[in-house]
Design a protein around this motif. Structure first.
Motif, PDB file in Angstrom:
ATOM      1  N   VAL A  79      -0.784 -10.218   4.423  1.00 53.52           N
ATOM      2  CA  VAL A  79       0.159  -9.199   4.875  1.00 53.52           C
ATOM      3  C   VAL A  79      -0.014  -7.955   4.016  1.00 53.52           C
ATOM      4  N   PHE A  80      -0.126  -6.798   4.677  1.00 53.46           N
ATOM      5  CA  PHE A  80      -0.253  -5.516   3.991  1.00 53.46           C
ATOM      6  C   PHE A  80       0.906  -4.638   4.445  1.00 53.46           C
ATOM      7  N   LEU A  81       1.730  -4.211   3.497  1.00 57.77           N
ATOM      8  CA  LEU A  81       2.920  -3.425   3.796  1.00 57.77           C
ATOM      9  C   LEU A  81       2.844  -2.056   3.138  1.00 57.77           C
ATOM     10  N   SER A  82       3.101  -1.011   3.923  1.00 61.51           N
ATOM     11  CA  SER A  82       3.277   0.339   3.387  1.00 61.51           C
ATOM     12  C   SER A  82       4.682   0.777   3.777  1.00 61.51           C
ATOM     13  N   PRO A  83       5.658   0.690   2.846  1.00 58.55           N
ATOM     14  CA  PRO A  83       7.060   0.857   3.229  1.00 58.55           C
ATOM     15  C   PRO A  83       7.447   2.209   3.807  1.00 58.55           C
ATOM     16  N   GLY A  84       6.678   3.258   3.563  1.00 56.98           N
ATOM     17  CA  GLY A  84       7.042   4.562   4.084  1.00 56.98           C
ATOM     18  C   GLY A  84       8.042   5.270   3.184  1.00 56.98           C
ATOM     19  N   SER A  85       8.638   6.334   3.696  1.00 56.59           N
ATOM     20  CA  SER A  85       9.607   7.122   2.931  1.00 56.59           C
ATOM     21  C   SER A  85      10.664   7.650   3.890  1.00 56.59           C
ATOM     22  N   ARG A  86      11.577   8.475   3.363  1.00 55.91           N
ATOM     23  CA  ARG A  86      12.680   8.975   4.181  1.00 55.91           C
ATOM     24  C   ARG A  86      12.175   9.746   5.396  1.00 55.91           C
ATOM     25  N   HIS A  87      11.066  10.459   5.244  1.00 56.12           N
ATOM     26  CA  HIS A  87      10.577  11.314   6.326  1.00 56.12           C
ATOM     27  C   HIS A  87       9.340  10.763   7.020  1.00 56.12           C
ATOM     28  N   HIS A  88       8.802   9.646   6.532  1.00 57.28           N
ATOM     29  CA  HIS A  88       7.576   9.107   7.098  1.00 57.28           C
ATOM     30  C   HIS A  88       7.743   7.612   7.342  1.00 57.28           C
ATOM     31  N   PRO A  89       7.526   7.154   8.587  1.00 62.94           N
ATOM     32  CA  PRO A  89       7.642   5.718   8.855  1.00 62.94           C
ATOM     33  C   PRO A  89       6.581   4.936   8.091  1.00 62.94           C
ATOM     34  N   GLY A  90       6.928   3.720   7.728  1.00 59.71           N
ATOM     35  CA  GLY A  90       5.958   2.842   7.096  1.00 59.71           C
ATOM     36  C   GLY A  90       5.171   2.079   8.138  1.00 59.71           C
ATOM     37  N   ASP A  91       4.253   1.269   7.685  1.00 56.57           N
ATOM     38  CA  ASP A  91       3.488   0.444   8.616  1.00 56.57           C
ATOM     39  C   ASP A  91       3.132  -0.876   7.950  1.00 56.57           C
ATOM     40  N   GLU A  99       0.851  -1.190   0.000  1.00 57.53           N
ATOM     41  CA  GLU A  99       0.000   0.000   0.000  1.00 57.53           C
ATOM     42  C   GLU A  99       0.885   1.237   0.000  1.00 57.53           C
ATOM     43  N   ASN A 100       0.305   2.341  -0.440  1.00 60.24           N
ATOM     44  CA  ASN A 100       1.065   3.585  -0.544  1.00 60.24           C
ATOM     45  C   ASN A 100       0.377   4.659   0.278  1.00 60.24           C
ATOM     46  N   ARG A 101       0.948   4.929   1.458  1.00 58.13           N
ATOM     47  CA  ARG A 101       0.361   5.977   2.303  1.00 58.13           C
ATOM     48  C   ARG A 101       1.410   6.989   2.762  1.00 58.13           C
ATOM     49  N   SER A 102       2.553   6.999   2.154  1.00 61.56           N
ATOM     50  CA  SER A 102       3.614   7.887   2.618  1.00 61.56           C
ATOM     51  C   SER A 102       3.492   9.261   1.966  1.00 61.56           C
ATOM     52  N   GLY A 103       3.936  10.260   2.706  1.00 67.76           N
ATOM     53  CA  GLY A 103       4.042  11.589   2.120  1.00 67.76           C
ATOM     54  C   GLY A 103       2.786  12.424   2.246  1.00 67.76           C
ATOM     55  N   ARG A 104       2.972  13.706   2.104  1.00 69.94           N
ATOM     56  CA  ARG A 104       1.882  14.682   2.160  1.00 69.94           C
ATOM     57  C   ARG A 104       1.739  15.309   0.784  1.00 69.94           C
ATOM     58  N   ARG A 105       0.493  15.404   0.314  1.00 69.06           N
ATOM     59  CA  ARG A 105       0.226  16.022  -0.984  1.00 69.06           C
ATOM     60  C   ARG A 105      -0.147  17.484  -0.772  1.00 69.06           C
ATOM     61  N   ARG A 106       0.014  18.287  -1.823  1.00 69.76           N
ATOM     62  CA  ARG A 106      -0.270  19.714  -1.693  1.00 69.76           C
ATOM     63  C   ARG A 106      -0.869  20.259  -2.976  1.00 69.76           C
ATOM     64  N   ALA A 107      -1.925  21.037  -2.824  1.00 66.75           N
ATOM     65  CA  ALA A 107      -2.448  21.904  -3.869  1.00 66.75           C
ATOM     66  C   ALA A 107      -2.694  23.238  -3.161  1.00 66.75           C
ATOM     67  N   HIS A 108      -1.703  24.098  -3.171  1.00 72.10           N
ATOM     68  CA  HIS A 108      -1.695  25.297  -2.331  1.00 72.10           C
ATOM     69  C   HIS A 108      -3.045  26.023  -2.381  1.00 72.10           C
ATOM     70  N   PRO A 109      -3.618  26.331  -1.226  1.00 74.76           N
ATOM     71  CA  PRO A 109      -3.085  26.257   0.145  1.00 74.76           C
ATOM     72  C   PRO A 109      -3.458  24.962   0.896  1.00 74.76           C
ATOM     73  N   ILE A 110      -4.009  23.964   0.213  1.00 70.90           N
ATOM     74  CA  ILE A 110      -4.481  22.752   0.882  1.00 70.90           C
ATOM     75  C   ILE A 110      -3.381  21.698   0.891  1.00 70.90           C
ATOM     76  N   THR A 111      -3.224  21.032   2.031  1.00 71.53           N
ATOM     77  CA  THR A 111      -2.357  19.861   2.116  1.00 71.53           C
ATOM     78  C   THR A 111      -3.190  18.688   2.638  1.00 71.53           C
ATOM     79  N   TRP A 112      -2.823  17.473   2.241  1.00 70.14           N
ATOM     80  CA  TRP A 112      -3.547  16.291   2.739  1.00 70.14           C
ATOM     81  C   TRP A 112      -2.620  15.090   2.750  1.00 70.14           C
TER      82      TRP A 112
END
Length: 441
Positions: free
Chosen positions: A402-414, A373-386
């Protein structure tokens, strides 16, 4: 407090009197889900809950209007499934025929943030356990959007948790990301497409057309030959389970950001996706529990291939068997990752395989499933973030899932692990997690 402001009118929920619904063909991917659902023990097994938390929303009524305009633009949200006089599935939809969704607002601005979070989680758990009535002849919507209005935060504008609840037949995980991107870009008044989008309906018809049948059958036979005599029987029970035992709650754990960074760097030097190393580490552990036999692991994979597929909202996901060699437990992690990647590519290149042929050839469904699964990171369409929020717990569709979301450099996975009674217990599942983490570089 709940209110019905901006709920759809009767005209927006039911077909317009001046429009004749167009016939729609269910895609091969959708037919496979419907067939699997017919045998599922849990009626809510294919209820999809996609949730994001958003901040910086400049105008609340504009957000509601953006949800309406986004869902009305995509063909699948007009589809109505029914049985014809011969008890065959019939599907109709199209522009001007109305939609089958509703929007509900829940105002939590007077709550503390912990109380708001608890109320949201309770509601999402309830929705996750609710079956979606695809074939029911009623006014009950097949898609619901919940907009939880949150207490004001430090950012300017409104804050909200927004959740899309629908049937997996209509959308896949990638499609929900497209939808949220469109909703928030529109709410931020960025340039957004407005034309009615028929691309998924066109792809669905092509996927079941007569011209697609021979290549789909050939792909299925090629996969079966590749699998050979891999293990198909249920996993050996870890402990006896009393008749009628209820599944245990999933076991969840976090993949630290530092580990994610290390895995990503190692994978990059090998020219592999990071998920190949995650999968190899997990499957090396599982190989120790299955008598050293070749395994078959069921993996959800996309049939999106063209730019049009990547831009259209619908369900392109199919779940296919991938071979895990008996030698993976003896391989180094790098070797196991290469072997897994090769097997995964072999199957994904044949994602159009005829699932009926595969079911007959396998004489049963593989009992292990692995999904990324892909849940890492924050999206932006200024001024909204989600940013995405992990989905509520659900029951297992396989002996072990098993469901894996590896995360990213700034966001832990789960990760979450689900199992059927007797296959694991909570301690054994924790041991599997501990071994999996020690396998990673």
């Amino acid at each position: 407090m709940e209110d019905d402001v901006a709920a759809p009118t009767a005209d927006s929920v039911r077909p317009g009197a001046s429009e004749r619904p167009e016939r729609r063909a269910l895609a091969a991917t959708q037919l496979a889900i419907l067939q699997a659902e017919a045998w599922a023990s849990d009626p809510s097994a294919y209820t999809l809950v996609s949730t994001v938390e958003a901040a910086g929303i400049p105008d609340w009524p504009l957000l509601i209007d953006s949800v309406h305009r986004t869902l009305r633009r995509h063909d699948v949200f007009s589809w109505r499934l029914s049985l014809d006089t011969s008890y065959q599935l019939a599907t109709a939809g199209g522009p001007g025929t109305g939609t089958t969704y509703e929007i509900e607002q829940v105002d939590l601005r007077d709550s503390s943030r912990p109380d708001a979070d608890a109320a949201i989680q309770d509601r999402l758990n309830l929705e996750r356990g609710r079956a979606i009535p695809l074939l029911q002849r009623s006014s009950e919507p097949t898609t619901r959007v919940l907009l939880f209005r949150l207490p004001a935060g430090q950012d300017a504008g409104h804050a909200a948790v927004c959740s899309l609840i629908t049937h997996h037949v209509l959308v896949d995980e990638y499609a929900t990301e497209l939808l949220w991107n469109e909703v928030f870009r529109r709410a931020a008044q960025h340039t957004t497409a407005e034309q009615y989008d028929r691309r998924f309906a066109e792809w669905a018809a092509e996927s079941v057309a007569a011209a697609a049948v021979p290549t789909a059958r050939q792909a299925a036979h090629e996969i079966l030959r590749h699998l050979g005599q891999a293990r198909l029987d249920p996993l050996p029970p870890h402990s006896p389970s009393p008749p009628g035992a209820e599944p245990e709650p999933p076991l969840r754990f976090t993949l630290p950001s530092a580990l994610t960074t290390t895995v990503a760097a190692r994978a990059a030097t090998m020219g592999l996706p990071a998920t190949a190393l995650h999968a190899a580490a997990l499957l090396r552990v599982l190989a120790k529990h299955t008598s050293g036999q070749d395994l078959v692991v069921r993996v959800p994979m996309t049939r999106r291939r063209s730019v049009e597929d990547l831009e259209s909202v619908g369900c392109y996901i199919t779940s296919l068997p991938v071979l895990v060699s008996q030698a993976s437990g003896r391989y180094s992690l790098d070797q196991a990752a290469m072997q897994w990647h090769h097997s995964l590519r072999f199957t994904s290149d044949r994602a159009h395989a005829d699932l009926a042929v595969l079911r007959a050839g396998l004489a049963g469904a593989p009992q292990i499933s692995l999904a990324f699964e892909n849940r890492s990171g924050r999206r932006r369409a200024h001024p909204i973030t989600w940013s995405p929020i992990p989905p509520p717990d659900s029951g297992p569709k396989a002996d072990l899932a098993v469901f894996l979301s590896p995360g990213s450099r700034h966001h832990p996975g789960d990760c979450r692990i689900l199992w059927r009674p007797g296959v694991l217990n909570r301690r054994a599942a924790q041991d599997l997690i501990d071994q999996f983490l020690t396998q990673l570089p």
